[in-house]
Design an enzyme around this catalytic site. Structure first.
Site, mmCIF file in Angstrom:
data_model
loop_
_atom_site.group_PDB
_atom_site.id
_atom_site.type_symbol
_atom_site.label_atom_id
_atom_site.label_comp_id
_atom_site.label_asym_id
_atom_site.label_seq_id
_atom_site.Cartn_x
_atom_site.Cartn_y
_atom_site.Cartn_z
ATOM 1 C CB SER A 96 34.370 67.676 26.839
ATOM 2 O OG SER A 96 35.524 67.804 27.627
ATOM 3 C CE LYS B 124 28.144 65.981 24.733
ATOM 4 N NZ LYS B 124 29.355 65.649 24.412
ATOM 5 C CE LYS C 218 35.334 85.097 14.376
ATOM 6 N NZ LYS C 218 34.410 85.585 13.327
ATOM 7 C CB THR D 240 29.125 79.499 19.256
ATOM 8 O OG1 THR D 240 29.192 79.399 20.666
ATOM 9 C CG2 THR D 240 27.819 78.911 18.769
ATOM 10 C CB CYS E 107 29.411 46.990 47.109
ATOM 11 S SG CYS E 107 29.685 45.601 46.011
ATOM 12 C CE1 TYR E 108 36.868 45.078 48.781
ATOM 13 C CE2 TYR E 108 37.794 47.275 48.972
ATOM 14 C CZ TYR E 108 37.960 45.907 48.885
ATOM 15 O OH TYR E 108 39.211 45.382 48.909
ATOM 16 N N GLY E 109 32.017 48.219 51.173
ATOM 17 C CA GLY E 109 31.799 48.755 52.515
ATOM 18 C C GLY E 109 31.168 47.717 53.430
ATOM 19 C CD GLN F 202 32.842 42.431 49.277
ATOM 20 O OE1 GLN F 202 34.024 42.713 49.097
ATOM 21 N NE2 GLN F 202 32.071 41.960 48.312
ATOM 22 N NE ARG G 181 36.058 39.982 38.592
ATOM 23 C CZ ARG G 181 36.398 41.229 38.302
ATOM 24 N NH1 ARG G 181 36.702 42.072 39.252
ATOM 25 N NH2 ARG G 181 36.437 41.633 37.050
ATOM 26 C CG HIS H 16 26.578 49.412 43.908
ATOM 27 N ND1 HIS H 16 27.574 50.211 44.402
ATOM 28 C CD2 HIS H 16 27.164 48.249 43.554
ATOM 29 C CE1 HIS H 16 28.722 49.566 44.356
ATOM 30 N NE2 HIS H 16 28.506 48.369 43.839
ATOM 31 C CD GLU I 255 25.638 53.241 44.960
ATOM 32 O OE1 GLU I 255 24.967 52.574 45.783
ATOM 33 O OE2 GLU I 255 26.801 52.945 44.643
HETATM 34 N N1 GLN Z 1 35.699 44.485 45.250
HETATM 35 C C1 GLN Z 1 34.506 43.918 45.748
HETATM 36 C C2 GLN Z 1 34.009 42.775 44.892
HETATM 37 O O1 GLN Z 1 34.388 42.629 43.768
HETATM 38 C C3 GLN Z 1 33.423 44.962 45.896
HETATM 39 C C4 GLN Z 1 32.996 45.585 44.614
HETATM 40 C C5 GLN Z 1 32.183 46.828 44.824
HETATM 41 O O2 GLN Z 1 32.276 47.457 45.862
HETATM 42 N N2 GLN Z 1 31.424 47.225 43.827
HETATM 43 O O3 GLN Z 1 33.208 41.999 45.347
#
Ligand code: GLN
Length: 538
Positions: A13, A17, A188, A190, A380-382, A384, A468, A513, A515
């Site tokens: 793997s 792919k 071989k 392959t 996100c968590y960053g 927060q 969440r 996100h 990204e």
């Molecule tokens: N743990 C955090 C939440 O649930 C942030 C989630 C995350 O960074 N994707 O809100």
């Protein structure tokens, strides 16, 4: 009707792919065809949402809120087509669907079996939600010979038969290793892999041979002879210097041409490789570099922040700099070491995350970025954590915390129990872990005169979410008084989506996100701006 291209793997793997499928998609698009990419995953998890990034790499999120395999990220980045829920399925989901149907008595008393019931469900997935596409490329996860992938291989065999073989093409990607001790290239493995594939009814039409060196003609001939594939269709793919070179390399090997020849189709346009050449050139030849620290929990596994790494790299393309990613484990980051570890860093990024482990290190790094005017992006968590850091150190709310990891403190980050998405209630406190987050694309309104509005150049944006917990809007006034602005909000004004600091050159936190939406040919504005700020930071 769409034509179907099935991509299987052999020998080992991780041969690429996903990247091969994505590159082929780009080439066919560039020749004027409409393409869609799909992935069939053989594992039993219903979706990858509950899998640890350590095990399986990043969970990629689509606009319509599916938590999918990271290969869908590659697909989007190369084809620029946004993936959907209907583009990724796992064995777990297939069995789940079939068993639910069985419980409802939908099989009318029949014995429910792998063939035809599981294979029918797989075939339904392959065909589902497609109409205008010229090509649907389906990648089968794992490798041929795995017990898990058998039903998929059987299903694509049947499928090709159902739609007439001339409308389906089988590509098999294998490894052609070089043995140093005997100075030989070996065909071989392959041969064996193709034998395995043929034993379950599939004769590949094209073999892509992954190798660390060019494969001599005589070896290609051997593969052609033993595997019953025309010599033109034995295609090599030699390791590329950067993934962005892959479309160039497959074009040189005429992969797209062989595919069109198979379907007796003509090219509608000539292939445009210039964007990939430009990017490859920047990556290989740019001298100017910036160091960006990614401080997170999953830094040991390279694929855990795949889209993020890519998005940062894309930000570099826009600024003609090479972005060096310095991965720092937040759990190991001691307060006493922060200064020395972040010495040559021009930008600090705290990615998404879950749970208490490593939060201390993240919060300290954010404090360092805030106080020392280092460009900071919290995702996100960053974001927060940036809220918690500011609450504790600038608002003097020492007990400020997130209810995710401390139920007794002051919840500046907390759960809102019910979300209403597309008329469907999603319970954040549900006992089931899978599919209980705020997922997918949501709107955010950007505040006039804010830095983010300037960066995006518009006031309404759509970004993908996976979380969440939320920043508690009730603290807004307190934060803003001290210079931390809630510069992006959900359209109803209840959920903070973006925060930024006044009196700091570049300090932004986002609840979503970004990204996931950055693409090499159209880098995300937030990442471009972040890298620009890092470039200007001395
Ligand atoms: N743990 C955090 C939440 O649930 C942030 C989630 C995350 O960074 N994707 O809100």
């Amino acid at each position: 009707m769409a034509r179907y291209i099935f991509v299987t793997g052999g020998v080992v793997s991780s041969l690429g792919k996903g990247l091969s499928s994505a590159s082929l998609a780009y080439l066919l698009q560039s020749r004027g065809y409409k393409v869609r990419l799909r992935k069939l995953d053989p594992y039993l998890n219903v979706d990858p949402g509950t899998m640890s990034p350590f095990q399986h790499g990043e969970v990629f999120v689509t606009d319509d809120g599916a938590e999918t395999d990271l290969d869908l990220g590659h697909y989007e980045r190369f084809s620029q087509v946004s993936a959907k829920k209907s583009d990724n399925i796992t064995t777990g989901k297939i069995y789940n669907d079939v068993l639910k149907k069985e419980r409802k008595g939908k099989y009318l008393g029949k014995t429910v079996q792998v063939i035809p019931h599981i294979t029918d469900r797989i075939k339904e997935f392959i065909k589902n939600d497609s109409s205008k596409e010229d090509f649907i490329i389906c990648e089968i996860g794992g490798i041929v010979g795995d017990i898990e992938s058998l039903p998929f291989v059987e299903a694509i065999r049947q499928f090709a038969n159902d739609i007439k073989k001339k409308n389906a093409l089988f590509i098999h990607l294998t490894l052609v290793p070089y043995l140093k001790s005997s100075d030989e290239i070996k065909t071989k493995p392959t041969q064996h892999s193709v034998k395995e594939l043929r034993s379950i009814g599939i004769q590949p039409d094209i073999i892509i041979c992954r190798s660390d060196r060019s494969i001599p003609l005589e070896h290609r001939k051997k593969i052609s002879l033993f595997c019953n594939v025309h010599i033109n269709n034995v295609i090599e793919t030699v390791d590329v210097r950067t993934i962005y070179e892959a479309p160039i390399s497959f074009f040189k090997e005429k992969l797209d041409k062989r595919v069109l020849d198979y379907f007796k189709l003509r090219s509608k346009k000539s292939v445009n490789l210039s964007p990939w050449k430009k990017i490859t050139n920047i990556i290989l030849n740019t001298k100017k570099q910036v160091n960006i620290a990614i401080i997170g929990k999953y830094v040991d596994l390279k694929d855990a922040y795949k889209s993020l790494d890519e998005a940062l790299t894309h930000g570099g393309f826009d600024n003609k700099v090479k972005v060096n990613l310095v991965r720092i484990d937040s759990e190991q980051l001691k307060i006493s070491e922060i200064k020395s570890k972040l010495k040559n860093i021009s930008g600090i990024l705290i990615p998404g995350g879950f749970g208490k482990r490593g939060t201390k290190g993240k919060i300290e790094a954010i404090k360092f970025a805030r106080k020392n005017n280092i460009p900071f992006l919290g995702i996100c968590y960053g974001m927060q954590m940036a809220i918690i850091e500011f609450a504790r150190n600038k608002l003097n709310l020492k007990r400020a915390t997130s209810s995710e990891f401390d139920k007794k403190g002051l919840p500046v980050i907390g759960l809102i129990n019910e979300w209403n998405k597309d008329g469907k209630i999603i319970k954040g406190t549900d006992k089931n872990l899978g599919g209980t987050m705020r997922l997918g694309s949501y709107d955010a309104k950007l505040q006039d005169h804010s830095l983010v509005k300037k960066i995006y150049g518009k006031s309404l944006i759509k970004e993908r979410h996976r979380h969440r917990y939320e920043v508690n809007i009730n603290f807004r006034e307190k934060f803003e008084k001290k210079g931390l602005i809630f510069s992006g909000l959900s359209p109803d004004g209840k959920l903070p989506e973006i925060i930024e600091l006044n009196n700091h050159p570049w300090f932004i936190g986002v609840q979503f996100h970004p990204e996931f939406k950055s693409r090499p040919l159209s880098p995300h504005p937030l990442f471009s701006s972040f890298i620009k700020a890092a470039k200007n930071h001395k």
